[in-house]
Motif scaffolding. Structure first.
Motif, PDB file in Angstrom:
ATOM      1  N   THR A  33       2.720   7.857   3.235  1.00 52.67           N
ATOM      2  CA  THR A  33       1.348   7.430   3.340  1.00 52.67           C
ATOM      3  C   THR A  33       0.621   7.948   4.271  1.00 52.67           C
ATOM      4  O   THR A  33       0.943   8.900   5.175  1.00 52.67           O
ATOM      5  CB  THR A  33       1.447   5.786   3.358  1.00 52.67           C
ATOM      6  OG1 THR A  33       2.313   5.617   4.355  1.00 52.67           O
ATOM      7  CG2 THR A  33       2.097   5.282   2.430  1.00 52.67           C
ATOM      8  N   ALA A  41       0.805  -1.259   0.084  1.00 52.41           N
ATOM      9  CA  ALA A  41      -0.044  -0.101   0.076  1.00 52.41           C
ATOM     10  C   ALA A  41       0.996   1.042  -0.123  1.00 52.41           C
ATOM     11  O   ALA A  41       0.207   2.475   0.013  1.00 52.41           O
ATOM     12  CB  ALA A  41      -0.944   0.006   1.172  1.00 52.41           C
ATOM     13  N   ARG A  81      -8.726   3.412  -6.122  1.00 53.66           N
ATOM     14  CA  ARG A  81      -8.405   1.979  -5.825  1.00 53.66           C
ATOM     15  C   ARG A  81      -8.838   1.530  -4.326  1.00 53.66           C
ATOM     16  O   ARG A  81      -8.956   0.832  -3.984  1.00 53.66           O
ATOM     17  CB  ARG A  81      -6.851   2.050  -6.116  1.00 53.66           C
ATOM     18  CG  ARG A  81      -6.467   0.530  -6.325  1.00 53.66           C
ATOM     19  CD  ARG A  81      -5.014   0.447  -6.428  1.00 53.66           C
ATOM     20  NE  ARG A  81      -4.620   0.904  -7.668  1.00 53.66           N
ATOM     21  CZ  ARG A  81      -3.291   1.341  -7.959  1.00 53.66           C
ATOM     22  NH1 ARG A  81      -2.227   1.195  -6.897  1.00 53.66           N
ATOM     23  NH2 ARG A  81      -2.901   1.997  -8.879  1.00 53.66           N
ATOM     24  N   ARG A  82      -8.421   2.759  -3.502  1.00 52.09           N
ATOM     25  CA  ARG A  82      -8.704   2.362  -2.010  1.00 52.09           C
ATOM     26  C   ARG A  82     -10.043   2.073  -1.627  1.00 52.09           C
ATOM     27  O   ARG A  82     -10.223   1.303  -0.981  1.00 52.09           O
ATOM     28  CB  ARG A  82      -8.135   3.654  -1.313  1.00 52.09           C
ATOM     29  CG  ARG A  82      -7.243   3.241  -0.252  1.00 52.09           C
ATOM     30  CD  ARG A  82      -6.543   4.624   0.587  1.00 52.09           C
ATOM     31  NE  ARG A  82      -5.606   5.421  -0.504  1.00 52.09           N
ATOM     32  CZ  ARG A  82      -4.299   4.865  -0.537  1.00 52.09           C
ATOM     33  NH1 ARG A  82      -3.713   4.148   0.521  1.00 52.09           N
ATOM     34  NH2 ARG A  82      -3.501   5.780  -1.152  1.00 52.09           N
ATOM     35  N   SER A  83     -11.006   2.723  -2.215  1.00 53.99           N
ATOM     36  CA  SER A  83     -12.524   2.821  -1.931  1.00 53.99           C
ATOM     37  C   SER A  83     -13.218   1.651  -2.687  1.00 53.99           C
ATOM     38  O   SER A  83     -12.535   1.103  -3.628  1.00 53.99           O
ATOM     39  CB  SER A  83     -12.925   4.059  -2.229  1.00 53.99           C
ATOM     40  OG  SER A  83     -13.104   4.297  -3.551  1.00 53.99           O
ATOM     41  N   ARG A 123       2.757   4.204  -1.168  1.00 54.48           N
ATOM     42  CA  ARG A 123       2.965   5.186  -2.563  1.00 54.48           C
ATOM     43  C   ARG A 123       4.234   5.347  -3.194  1.00 54.48           C
ATOM     44  O   ARG A 123       4.061   5.876  -4.242  1.00 54.48           O
ATOM     45  CB  ARG A 123       2.184   6.453  -2.273  1.00 54.48           C
ATOM     46  CG  ARG A 123       1.043   6.424  -2.976  1.00 54.48           C
ATOM     47  CD  ARG A 123       0.400   7.984  -2.961  1.00 54.48           C
ATOM     48  NE  ARG A 123       0.225   8.248  -1.472  1.00 54.48           N
ATOM     49  CZ  ARG A 123      -0.641   9.194  -0.944  1.00 54.48           C
ATOM     50  NH1 ARG A 123      -1.154   9.780  -1.996  1.00 54.48           N
ATOM     51  NH2 ARG A 123      -0.977   9.452   0.249  1.00 54.48           N
ATOM     52  N   GLU A 148      -5.468   6.649  -6.987  1.00 56.64           N
ATOM     53  CA  GLU A 148      -5.196   5.967  -5.839  1.00 56.64           C
ATOM     54  C   GLU A 148      -6.467   5.999  -4.955  1.00 56.64           C
ATOM     55  O   GLU A 148      -6.730   5.100  -4.384  1.00 56.64           O
ATOM     56  CB  GLU A 148      -4.197   6.914  -4.987  1.00 56.64           C
ATOM     57  CG  GLU A 148      -2.808   6.745  -5.820  1.00 56.64           C
ATOM     58  CD  GLU A 148      -2.333   5.131  -5.243  1.00 56.64           C
ATOM     59  OE1 GLU A 148      -1.921   4.900  -3.999  1.00 56.64           O
ATOM     60  OE2 GLU A 148      -2.178   4.427  -6.280  1.00 56.64           O
ATOM     61  N   SER A 149      -7.096   7.227  -4.825  1.00 56.62           N
ATOM     62  CA  SER A 149      -8.202   7.260  -3.782  1.00 56.62           C
ATOM     63  C   SER A 149      -9.308   6.329  -4.366  1.00 56.62           C
ATOM     64  O   SER A 149     -10.063   5.557  -3.563  1.00 56.62           O
ATOM     65  CB  SER A 149      -8.627   8.560  -3.510  1.00 56.62           C
ATOM     66  OG  SER A 149      -9.222   9.213  -4.787  1.00 56.62           O
ATOM     67  N   ARG A 173      -1.900  12.472   2.498  1.00 53.25           N
ATOM     68  CA  ARG A 173      -2.797  12.473   1.196  1.00 53.25           C
ATOM     69  C   ARG A 173      -3.271  13.889   1.178  1.00 53.25           C
ATOM     70  O   ARG A 173      -3.432  14.413   0.066  1.00 53.25           O
ATOM     71  CB  ARG A 173      -3.790  11.375   1.293  1.00 53.25           C
ATOM     72  CG  ARG A 173      -4.149  10.894  -0.330  1.00 53.25           C
ATOM     73  CD  ARG A 173      -4.986   9.714  -0.154  1.00 53.25           C
ATOM     74  NE  ARG A 173      -4.582   8.773   0.970  1.00 53.25           N
ATOM     75  CZ  ARG A 173      -5.425   8.192   1.807  1.00 53.25           C
ATOM     76  NH1 ARG A 173      -6.740   8.288   1.342  1.00 53.25           N
ATOM     77  NH2 ARG A 173      -4.975   7.481   2.872  1.00 53.25           N
TER      78      ARG A 173
END
Lengths: 120, 144
Positions: free
Chosen positions: B75, B15, B142-144, B17, B139-140, B80
């Motif tokens: 991270t 995870a 992919r995270r959610s 970055r 990225e955000s 962020r």
């Protein structure tokens, strides 16, 4: 500052940039030949930096003296930094760091050349 | 050396970055952070009076680049947010300063990183924040 030497360093660094991009495109990883290539670029760069320092010591005075010295100090560290950074994570896009670093060398060397052209 | 075999990134993507494409972006940002900060340092140290506004802007852009570099490299939710803010300010800055420098050249006798939409730096300052924002968005998602 020798224009020929500047051209050689720029050409080598640019070739290394292209090589890094091609490596990413082909989905290969950084290997020993890359490191040899990087060493060659770094060596040529060091020759250039030493010659510039000699020019400074023997009386060449660029108008932007502080900037010129800053460039000379930073330049030798760029390729080692990019190399370590790339090798720390051997994923596909991480090789792009090498491309960024090598291209930055092209720009920095060219700017250095321009700085040393304008002397007082 | 068969790196492909050794590399298990594909199966267990960490995870962090600082891996993958983000790494290249962070490298690019780092170059600009160093360039902008050192340029501003030299300008302010040598002749601040020549163009105070441009030099202060140089310093400001340098700080923004440093924050963006850190925000992208680290991270965590806070970093962020820093990255989002820095990239947005950067985009705004390059657009506003770029426009002003063309419209009112008098106020910007000496160039900053953002003058002429970053023309002195191959327009990279204009492209960089867009890349940064696109990357952060991806990225955000992919995270959610």
């Amino acid at each position: 500052m020798s224009g020929t030497l500047v051209a050689v360093v720029c050409a080598l660094a640019f070739a290394m940039t292209v090589w890094a991009v091609v490596t990413v495109a082909l989905d290969k990883r950084v290997q020993r030949p890359h490191l040899v290539g990087l060493a060659v670029v770094e060596l040529a760069l060091l020759v250039l930096v030493v010659s510039a320092v000699v020019a400074l010591v023997t009386g060449t005075r660029p108008v932007e003296l502080a900037t010129s010295i800053a460039y000379l100090v930073v330049a030798p560290f760029m390729i080692p930094a990019a190399t370590f950074w790339t090798l720390a994570d051997r994923s596909r896009p991480s090789t792009l760091v090498l491309a960024v670093g090598c291209f930055a060398v092209v720009v920095v060397v060219y700017r250095m050349y321009l700085l040393f052209e304008v002397t007082a | 050396m068969s790196e492909r075999g050794l590399n298990s990134e594909r199966t267990q993507r960490p995870a962090r970055r600082t891996t993958g494409l983000g790494r290249a972006l962070v490298a690019l940002y780092a170059v600009f952070a160093v360039a902008a900060v050192s340029r501003a340092a030299v300008q302010i140290a040598t002749d601040f009076d020549a163009a105070p506004l441009a030099y202060v802007l140089s310093a400001f852009s340098g700080v923004v680049y440093v924050l963006a570099t850190l925000g992208l490299a680290r991270t965590g939710a806070r970093w962020r947010r820093v990255a989002w803010a820095a990239c947005s300010v950067e985009l705004l800055g390059v657009l506003v300063v770029g426009t002003l420098s063309l419209a009112d050249a008098q106020a910007f006798p000496d160039s900053t990183v953002w003058s002429g939409y970053g023309s002195g730096y191959g327009y990279v300052p204009l492209v960089l924040p867009v890349l940064g924002l696109v990357y952060l968005r991806r990225e955000s998602r992919r995270r959610s």
